[in-house]
Design a protein around this motif. Structure first.
Motif, PDB file in Angstrom:
ATOM      1  N   VAL A 246       0.848  -1.186   0.000  1.00  0.00           N
ATOM      2  CA  VAL A 246       0.000   0.000   0.000  1.00  0.00           C
ATOM      3  C   VAL A 246       0.888   1.241   0.000  1.00  0.00           C
ATOM      4  CG1 VAL A 246      -1.797   1.266   1.227  1.00  0.00           C
ATOM      5  CG2 VAL A 246      -1.801  -1.240   1.263  1.00  0.00           C
ATOM      6  N   LEU A 249      -3.590   6.150   0.492  1.00  0.00           N
ATOM      7  CA  LEU A 249      -5.019   5.963   0.732  1.00  0.00           C
ATOM      8  C   LEU A 249      -5.724   7.277   0.437  1.00  0.00           C
ATOM      9  CD1 LEU A 249      -4.695   4.069   4.150  1.00  0.00           C
ATOM     10  CD2 LEU A 249      -5.131   3.036   1.920  1.00  0.00           C
ATOM     11  N   THR A 253     -10.284   4.943  -2.377  1.00  0.00           N
ATOM     12  CA  THR A 253      -9.306   4.380  -3.309  1.00  0.00           C
ATOM     13  C   THR A 253      -8.045   3.967  -2.559  1.00  0.00           C
ATOM     14  OG1 THR A 253     -10.114   5.777  -5.109  1.00  0.00           O
ATOM     15  CG2 THR A 253      -7.926   4.810  -5.374  1.00  0.00           C
ATOM     16  N   VAL A 254      -7.534   2.784  -2.903  1.00  0.00           N
ATOM     17  CA  VAL A 254      -6.299   2.271  -2.305  1.00  0.00           C
ATOM     18  C   VAL A 254      -5.231   2.267  -3.397  1.00  0.00           C
ATOM     19  CG1 VAL A 254      -5.199   0.345  -1.111  1.00  0.00           C
ATOM     20  CG2 VAL A 254      -7.623   0.829  -0.712  1.00  0.00           C
ATOM     21  N   ALA A 270     -10.737   1.608   2.362  1.00  0.00           N
ATOM     22  CA  ALA A 270      -9.398   2.021   2.756  1.00  0.00           C
ATOM     23  C   ALA A 270      -9.135   1.855   4.245  1.00  0.00           C
ATOM     24  CB  ALA A 270      -9.171   3.478   2.346  1.00  0.00           C
ATOM     25  N   PHE A 273      -6.542  -0.762   5.569  1.00  0.00           N
ATOM     26  CA  PHE A 273      -5.148  -0.723   5.133  1.00  0.00           C
ATOM     27  C   PHE A 273      -4.362   0.385   5.843  1.00  0.00           C
ATOM     28  CE2 PHE A 273      -7.687  -2.356   1.625  1.00  0.00           C
ATOM     29  CZ  PHE A 273      -6.998  -3.504   1.281  1.00  0.00           C
ATOM     30  N   ALA A 279      -0.880  -5.995   1.028  1.00  0.00           N
ATOM     31  CA  ALA A 279      -2.196  -6.205   0.444  1.00  0.00           C
ATOM     32  C   ALA A 279      -2.060  -7.272  -0.630  1.00  0.00           C
ATOM     33  CB  ALA A 279      -2.743  -4.909  -0.154  1.00  0.00           C
ATOM     34  N   ASP A 354      -6.948  -7.303   2.376  1.00  0.00           N
ATOM     35  CA  ASP A 354      -6.008  -6.651   3.291  1.00  0.00           C
ATOM     36  C   ASP A 354      -4.944  -7.634   3.765  1.00  0.00           C
ATOM     37  OD1 ASP A 354      -7.157  -8.201   5.324  1.00  0.00           O
ATOM     38  OD2 ASP A 354      -8.420  -6.578   6.065  1.00  0.00           O
ATOM     39  N   ARG A 360     -11.645  -6.443   0.875  1.00  0.00           N
ATOM     40  CA  ARG A 360     -11.898  -5.016   1.080  1.00  0.00           C
ATOM     41  C   ARG A 360     -12.379  -4.336  -0.197  1.00  0.00           C
ATOM     42  NH1 ARG A 360     -12.368  -3.779   6.424  1.00  0.00           N
ATOM     43  NH2 ARG A 360     -10.852  -5.033   7.594  1.00  0.00           N
TER      44      ARG A 360
END
Length: 364
Positions: A246, A249, A253-254, A270, A273, A279, A354, A360
């Motif tokens: 990751v 964030l 949206t990741v 999000a 995370f 991820a 995650d 997620r």
């Protein structure tokens, strides 16, 4: 009512926990399928429902009656096993009639009930034959007819098709589905074959290491798996998993860095995370396409190593970033082994998990 209720059911053998705190409700008339890998506890759970093994903790209820302390013969269930368990010296009629004879029913009643059950499973013309004259599918139908004459509130089936060849399994899947519709009875079916689960079940119970991972309708589990285990178990060929980090964030949206792919921005929850954390993204083989879609998509280059042409579908096992990626295409596309191939995956069809393996983000 033939509703089945399990409350905090567990089963231990010494220090080994075969079933771990399972709570589950199977509705009246429902076709429920327990699925999972070997050793996950699905057959043990079925035996606990049948009363063949005592529970270590929890309760088993059918309708409004607590069955936990009742012996198998006192429960309104009938079980069909993987092995047909037919008496070889008895005719089909005698095998089906056996449970009624044990209840000392009248000969006229036995003849009537056997005739009805035999007609239901299409064995009317084979009643005088011995089991050794029957095919595997016909023998399994005898075992099912023997369960039908007991008029149980719940049918329990423990991998009844696993001894049959592929073509016969397909035929029997259809027959069992039609039988359920005709009888309208509650059925609980155990299998390790996710294809059987997907094609037969009203709802699927996915088990792993004695625990329920997810319960839902077949396509709900396919489109919205709760975690990595369910995502990898439901679907054939199985889902591809790509490790990621990751990097940011932004609301819903990741932002991810996927080795061998680059930066990817996916819609998802999000809150599950942290920046710098791990991820996983999941890609169904059938979500991969050779033509660029009109919607936002992830672009990849894979090098096919093995191409399996099956007529209706073509399966490609390709190398991508030092790992194997499986793709499933319709028909017979022009794909050459060892020649780089550009493919695309719509972002809305990429699953996001995650660091704990919980879903997620998924296909809408």
């Amino acid at each position: 009512m033939a509703e089945l209720q399990l409350q905090n059911v567990s089963k231990t053998y010494g220090t080994f926990e075969a079933v771990k705190d399972v709570s589950l409700a199977i509705e009246d008339g429902e076709f429920a399928v327990f699925v999972g890998p070997s050793g996950c506890g699905k057959s043990t759970l079925l035996r606990l429902i049948a009363g063949l093994d005592p529970v270590s903790a929890g309760t088993v209820a059918i309708g409004d009656k607590d069955m936990t302390a009742r012996q198998a013969g006192e429960r309104p269930v009938a079980m069909v096993f993987q092995s047909y368990a037919l008496y070889p010296h008895m005719s089909v009629f005698e095998n089906i009639a056996f449970p009624l004879q044990m209840e000392r029913r009248s000969k006229a009643d036995i003849r009537e009930q056997v005739a009805k059950a035999a007609a239901t499973v299409q064995l009317t013309t084979r009643l005088q034959d011995k089991p050794n004259k029957l095919s595997g599918g016909q023998r399994q139908r005898v075992a099912i007819a023997r369960a039908i004459v007991r008029k149980p509130e719940i049918f329990l089936m423990d991998e009844p098709l696993s001894n049959l060849d592929a073509a016969l399994r397909m035929e029997m899947r259809s027959e069992l589905t039609q039988l359920h519709k005709r009888l309208g009875s509650t059925m609980v079916y155990v299998t390790h074959d996710q294809l059987e689960a997907m094609t037969m079940a009203d709802r699927i119970v996915v088990l792993n290491a004695g625990k329920v991972e997810q319960v839902g309708k077949p396509m709900d589990l396919y489109h919205r798996p709760a975690n990595l285990f369910v995502a990898g178990f439901i679907g054939s060929p199985p889902m591809n998993f790509l490790a990621a980090k990751v990097t940011g964030l932004e609301g819903g949206t990741v932002l991810l860095e996927v080795p061998g792919v680059g930066q990817v921005a996916l819609p998802g929850d999000a809150s599950g995370f942290t920046v710098g954390g791990d991820a996983t993204i999941g890609i169904r083989p059938e979500a991969i396409a050779t033509a660029a879609p009109t919607e936002p998509a992830l672009s990849l280059s894979i090098t096919p190593r093995t191409v399996e042409r099956l007529g209706l579908h073509t399966i490609v096992y390709g190398e991508q970033g030092g790992r194997t990626l499986t793709a499933l295409f319709n028909g017979d596309p022009v794909i050459a082994a060892d020649a780089p191939l550009g493919v695309y995956v719509p972002l809305q069809q990429i699953h996001l998990f995650d660091a704990a393996g919980q879903a997620r983000g998924h296909r809408d």
